[in-house]
Write an enzyme that holds these catalytic residues in place. Sequence first.
Site, short mmCIF file in Angstrom:
data_model
loop_
_atom_site.label_atom_id
_atom_site.label_comp_id
_atom_site.label_asym_id
_atom_site.label_seq_id
_atom_site.Cartn_x
_atom_site.Cartn_y
_atom_site.Cartn_z
N ASN A 72 0.98 -1.22 -0.15
CA ASN A 72 0.11 0.08 -0.02
C ASN A 72 1.01 1.30 0.19
O ASN A 72 1.91 1.27 0.56
CB ASN A 72 -0.93 0.10 1.14
CG ASN A 72 -1.86 1.06 1.41
OD1 ASN A 72 -2.26 1.56 0.38
ND2 ASN A 72 -2.10 1.49 2.52
N HIS A 100 1.10 5.22 0.85
CA HIS A 100 0.38 6.14 2.05
C HIS A 100 1.07 7.52 2.14
O HIS A 100 2.39 7.43 2.11
CB HIS A 100 0.34 5.48 3.46
CG HIS A 100 -0.40 6.06 4.44
ND1 HIS A 100 -1.63 6.18 4.43
CD2 HIS A 100 -0.10 7.01 5.37
CE1 HIS A 100 -2.28 7.02 5.35
NE2 HIS A 100 -1.03 7.47 5.86
N SER A 134 5.05 6.79 2.35
CA SER A 134 5.36 5.45 2.59
C SER A 134 4.94 4.50 1.76
O SER A 134 3.78 4.64 1.45
CB SER A 134 4.98 5.07 4.14
OG SER A 134 5.29 6.06 5.12
N ASP A 161 -2.89 0.56 8.13
CA ASP A 161 -1.54 1.24 7.95
C ASP A 161 -0.79 0.89 8.94
O ASP A 161 0.45 1.66 9.27
CB ASP A 161 -1.72 2.85 7.55
CG ASP A 161 -2.49 3.08 6.45
OD1 ASP A 161 -2.59 2.47 5.54
OD2 ASP A 161 -3.42 4.15 6.45
#
Length: 198
Positions: A106, A108, A135, A144
């Site tokens: 992912n 972020h 990130s 997260d």
Amino acid sequence: MLTVAVLISGGGSNLRALLDAAADPDFPARVVVVGADREADGFRHAEDYGIPTFMVPFEQFPSREEWGEQLGEQLEVWNPDLIVLSGLMRLLPPSLVDAWSPRVINTHPAYLPEFPGAHGVRDALAAGVDQTGASVIVVDRGVDTGPILAQERVPVLPGDDEHTLHERIKPVERRLLIDVVRRIATGELDLAAAAAAV
Ligand code: GAR
């Protein structure tokens, strides 16, 4: 060649950057499908490259689990080596995370563990910090909270609003994402080892 599914919710600028990078024959990964939880503007980037898309509309399912089951079925059709959440503004249900872990990453727009969640840019501004970041993480069951694969600081400048700050973060996110995908594809970055190291 590493095969990648990208999941989006919005404009897909990070998706676009990954598609542009993957158009280079020397890039060791290919996006094979783009999925979304809604009719996302970013589908047009996939269409530009002739890459198939699918949509699993979150609102049409009675629960996150049932939405996740349908999403999982779609992903299994393509059976990608890696799933990239690139602006997917939904939490995956734990069953889906468990099924694909650690092959889900992912991006972020904050320097995790600072400012997790759906409003990372807004929350950094509200906190009055003078730097935030971008990130790329392995997705786990939390919000997260997964192992960090790459991150970089981005300054918050006087007069920034959510848009200006996010636009400063996104190019950094794109660079990190492309580099992480490249390193996973070449074997330089071992996701299982990264996930186990935490
Ligand atoms: C990106 O900044 C991504 O990190 C963020 O949404 C944006 C999508 O932009 N994701 C999250 O905040 C997830 N918590 P894009 O659609 O232009 O690539």
